[in-house]
Design a protein around this motif. Structure first.
Motif, mmCIF file in Angstrom:
data_model
loop_
_atom_site.group_PDB
_atom_site.id
_atom_site.type_symbol
_atom_site.label_atom_id
_atom_site.label_comp_id
_atom_site.label_asym_id
_atom_site.label_seq_id
_atom_site.Cartn_x
_atom_site.Cartn_y
_atom_site.Cartn_z
ATOM 1 N N PHE A 4 -2.587 48.440 27.122
ATOM 2 C CA PHE A 4 -3.443 49.466 27.726
ATOM 3 C C PHE A 4 -2.592 50.367 28.614
ATOM 4 C CE2 PHE A 4 -6.370 51.428 30.579
ATOM 5 C CZ PHE A 4 -7.623 51.420 29.991
ATOM 6 N N VAL A 5 -1.689 49.738 29.355
ATOM 7 C CA VAL A 5 -0.838 50.488 30.293
ATOM 8 C C VAL A 5 0.218 51.293 29.568
ATOM 9 C CG1 VAL A 5 0.799 50.280 32.204
ATOM 10 C CG2 VAL A 5 -1.223 48.818 32.144
ATOM 11 N N TYR A 6 1.109 50.601 28.847
ATOM 12 C CA TYR A 6 2.282 51.326 28.350
ATOM 13 C C TYR A 6 2.015 52.126 27.085
ATOM 14 C CZ TYR A 6 3.586 47.557 24.982
ATOM 15 O OH TYR A 6 3.629 46.629 23.964
ATOM 16 N N GLU A 7 1.058 51.723 26.253
ATOM 17 C CA GLU A 7 0.744 52.552 25.093
ATOM 18 C C GLU A 7 -0.113 53.740 25.501
ATOM 19 O OE1 GLU A 7 2.353 52.319 22.596
ATOM 20 O OE2 GLU A 7 2.623 50.291 21.853
ATOM 21 N N GLY A 8 -0.930 53.559 26.538
ATOM 22 C CA GLY A 8 -1.642 54.717 27.076
ATOM 23 C C GLY A 8 -0.667 55.776 27.544
ATOM 24 N N ALA A 9 0.348 55.356 28.274
ATOM 25 C CA ALA A 9 1.374 56.294 28.744
ATOM 26 C C ALA A 9 2.166 56.862 27.580
ATOM 27 C CB ALA A 9 2.310 55.590 29.719
ATOM 28 N N ARG A 10 2.508 56.002 26.619
ATOM 29 C CA ARG A 10 3.343 56.429 25.498
ATOM 30 C C ARG A 10 2.682 57.510 24.662
ATOM 31 N NH1 ARG A 10 5.583 52.219 20.903
ATOM 32 N NH2 ARG A 10 7.427 53.376 20.280
ATOM 33 N N SER A 11 1.345 57.512 24.650
ATOM 34 C CA SER A 11 0.627 58.501 23.845
ATOM 35 C C SER A 11 0.827 59.923 24.336
ATOM 36 C CB SER A 11 -0.873 58.169 23.819
ATOM 37 O OG SER A 11 -1.468 58.387 25.095
ATOM 38 N N VAL A 12 1.272 60.089 25.594
ATOM 39 C CA VAL A 12 1.438 61.442 26.141
ATOM 40 C C VAL A 12 2.838 61.707 26.676
ATOM 41 C CG1 VAL A 12 -1.009 61.683 26.729
ATOM 42 C CG2 VAL A 12 0.574 60.728 28.422
ATOM 43 N N VAL A 50 -3.794 55.975 37.311
ATOM 44 C CA VAL A 50 -4.905 55.072 37.009
ATOM 45 C C VAL A 50 -4.404 53.783 36.356
ATOM 46 C CG1 VAL A 50 -6.917 54.807 35.493
ATOM 47 C CG2 VAL A 50 -6.676 56.862 36.899
ATOM 48 N N MET A 51 -3.267 53.857 35.663
ATOM 49 C CA MET A 51 -2.739 52.692 34.957
ATOM 50 C C MET A 51 -2.312 51.560 35.892
ATOM 51 S SD MET A 51 -3.117 53.153 31.813
ATOM 52 C CE MET A 51 -3.913 54.555 31.025
ATOM 53 N N VAL A 52 -2.299 51.798 37.202
ATOM 54 C CA VAL A 52 -1.944 50.730 38.127
ATOM 55 C C VAL A 52 -2.975 49.596 38.083
ATOM 56 C CG1 VAL A 52 -3.137 51.615 40.178
ATOM 57 C CG2 VAL A 52 -1.040 50.286 40.445
ATOM 58 N N ILE A 53 -4.228 49.915 37.742
ATOM 59 C CA ILE A 53 -5.283 48.888 37.720
ATOM 60 C C ILE A 53 -5.037 47.863 36.602
ATOM 61 C CG2 ILE A 53 -7.755 48.471 37.475
ATOM 62 C CD1 ILE A 53 -8.185 51.299 38.671
ATOM 63 N N PRO A 54 -4.938 48.291 35.320
ATOM 64 C CA PRO A 54 -4.639 47.288 34.283
ATOM 65 C C PRO A 54 -3.262 46.661 34.446
ATOM 66 C CG PRO A 54 -4.577 49.507 33.355
ATOM 67 C CD PRO A 54 -5.161 49.625 34.722
ATOM 68 N N ALA A 55 -2.328 47.356 35.099
ATOM 69 C CA ALA A 55 -0.996 46.778 35.333
ATOM 70 C C ALA A 55 -1.101 45.566 36.249
ATOM 71 C CB ALA A 55 -0.068 47.827 35.936
ATOM 72 N N VAL A 56 -1.892 45.663 37.308
ATOM 73 C CA VAL A 56 -2.081 44.538 38.230
ATOM 74 C C VAL A 56 -2.789 43.374 37.519
ATOM 75 C CG1 VAL A 56 -3.283 43.788 40.317
ATOM 76 C CG2 VAL A 56 -2.041 45.959 40.299
ATOM 77 N N ILE A 57 -3.778 43.697 36.683
ATOM 78 C CA ILE A 57 -4.481 42.650 35.927
ATOM 79 C C ILE A 57 -3.505 41.912 35.009
ATOM 80 C CG2 ILE A 57 -6.235 42.224 34.163
ATOM 81 C CD1 ILE A 57 -7.812 44.585 35.340
ATOM 82 N N THR A 58 -2.599 42.658 34.380
ATOM 83 C CA THR A 58 -1.612 42.047 33.489
ATOM 84 C C THR A 58 -0.756 41.028 34.231
ATOM 85 O OG1 THR A 58 -1.491 44.054 32.135
ATOM 86 C CG2 THR A 58 0.336 42.499 31.950
ATOM 87 N N ILE A 59 -0.239 41.412 35.393
ATOM 88 C CA ILE A 59 0.610 40.508 36.169
ATOM 89 C C ILE A 59 -0.170 39.264 36.584
ATOM 90 C CG2 ILE A 59 2.026 40.265 38.240
ATOM 91 C CD1 ILE A 59 3.151 42.102 36.031
ATOM 92 N N ALA A 60 -1.424 39.443 36.974
ATOM 93 C CA ALA A 60 -2.250 38.296 37.363
ATOM 94 C C ALA A 60 -2.440 37.332 36.193
ATOM 95 C CB ALA A 60 -3.604 38.780 37.877
#
Length: 396
Positions: free
Chosen positions: A27-35, A174-184
């Motif tokens: 969700f985080v890195y492919e979302g970013a990669r798309s743009v 906004v990607m900081v939210i799923p990033a924190v969930i990933t680490i958890a």
């Protein structure tokens, strides 16, 4: 029987947990990669630079797996290496919101790939242990499906933000939210499954001077596919430069690619468990059509090209790593995954640079190079399929 069933259920829960974790990571890195392609263009990067940055990211993103794989093989410390990689990767994407030059953005894009390089070999080895209980193709296919559904969701969120606010930086923040969930989730998985290798029946220690010959032949075929596989950053760059696809729709096209990748991974994983490597042959042939569709057609052809591109990504993120686990002894799997993906990434880098340069020179030449490289892999996959079939018969 009860013990075997409990072990299988435990392995399946592990695969699902890692899959959910990968959902949020993608969700985080492919979302970013798309743009990132259009974002680099806005910051002043040329097509050659976009291709170079994408290729360098893939080079390090795969090449460093050689180091990560060997370190995890020698130390058997799979979780610390995995956690460190996820932390590095999940930190890089939100920081793109603070980038004000293509140099800084490019550095963060490469850092994200480096984090992925560090965590993938030990994570894939842990998945392979579970895969011996529930099926290697199904394990990697299910993981890839969950992975790609995250890759579908992230670009759609970015597309929504671009449509409403027209602000790439807000999307990255906004990607900081799923990033924190990933680490958890990574930490939770570490606590719940401290020793995933215990899910696989242990075999006697195997001391080998090198990896099997069929492994290297297989790597040669995968390297050719990687060389001819255009990075989506360049495809998105082309969409913006040629005005074939409106900028706000680029993440949606990428989401379509990820959806196809995820759904295909489930089916192809099952087919791999039943029939073996032969499935790579028709899929490689189909995947070669992605480049001409994406770079030569109009909007609908570009959408079809993205779907075919996603199919190719799904194959090479699920079936290809699953096959590696069938070719090498259990104790050599970490270095095998590291070596395989390092070689794959090196040729992806070479191909990305060539394709980026050809884009500035000639689209027909770009397409000819891309298609030819991938088609050359088919005879190699035929050879590997025959060799593995013979080895299996002899083993029986």
């Amino acid at each position: 029987m009860e013990t075997a069933t409990l072990m299988r259920n435990r392995a399946l829960r592990f695969v699902l947990l890692i899959g959910v974790m990968s959902f949020f990571a993608d969700f985080v890195y492919e979302g970013a990669r798309s743009v990132t392609g259009p974002y680099l263009s806005i910051l002043g990067a040329s097509a050659t630079l976009v291709g170079f940055i994408a290729g360098l990211g893939e080079l390090l993103g795969y090449g460093l797996r050689l180091v990560s794989g060997r370190v995890s093989e020698r130390t058997h410390e799979f979780w610390p290496i995995t956690i460190f990689g996820y932390v590095a990767q999940m930190s890089a994407v939100p920081l793109l919101a603070l980038a004000h030059s293509w140099q800084m953005a490019g550095t963060l894009i490469v850092l994200e790939r480096v984090g992925r390089a560090i965590r993938n070999p030990p994570r894939d080895v842990m998945l392979s242990h579970a895969g011996k209980q529930v099926g290697l193709g199904w394990t990697f296919g299910l993981h890839e499906a969950l992975d790609q559904f995250g890759a579908l969701s992230g670009p759609l969120v970015l597309a929504f933000i671009l449509a409403r606010r027209g602000d790439d930086r807000l999307g990255f923040a906004v990607m900081v939210i799923p990033a924190v969930i990933t680490i958890a989730l990574v930490v939770f998985a570490r606590i719940s499954y401290p020793r995933p290798e215990e899910m696989e029946v242990h075999v006697p220690d195997v001391h080998s001077a090198g990896l099997p010959r069929v492994f290297w032949i297989y790597l040669a075929g995968a390297a050719l596919v990687a060389t001819g596989f255009a990075d989506f950053s360049l495809i998105a760059y082309h969409f913006q430069k040629s005005a074939v696809v409106p900028q706000t729709w680029v993440p949606v096209f990428y989401a379509v690619a990820m959806a196809v990748s995820g759904l295909g991974s489930l089916g192809f994983g099952k087919m791999f468990d039943r029939s073996g490597l032969w499935i790579l042959i028709p899929l490689t042939l189909i995947g070669a059509a992605a480049t001409p569709l994406a770079f030569l057609g109009g909007e609908w052809a570009a959408l079809a090209g993205c779907a075919v591109w996603g199919l190719g990504m799904g194959v090479h993120e699920s079936i290809i790593p699953a096959a590696v686990a069938t070719m090498v002894p259990q104790q050599r799997r970490p270095s095998a995954y590291g070596t395989f993906t390092a070689g794959y990434g090196m040729f992806w880098f070479i191909g990305s640079v060539i394709i980026g340069k050809l884009y500035d020179v000639s689209l027909p030449a770009l397409i000819a190079f891309s298609v030819a490289a991938q088609l050359l892999a088919i005879p190699i996959f035929v050879m590997v399929t025959r060799r593995t079939a013979i080895a299996k018969r002899r083993g029986n």
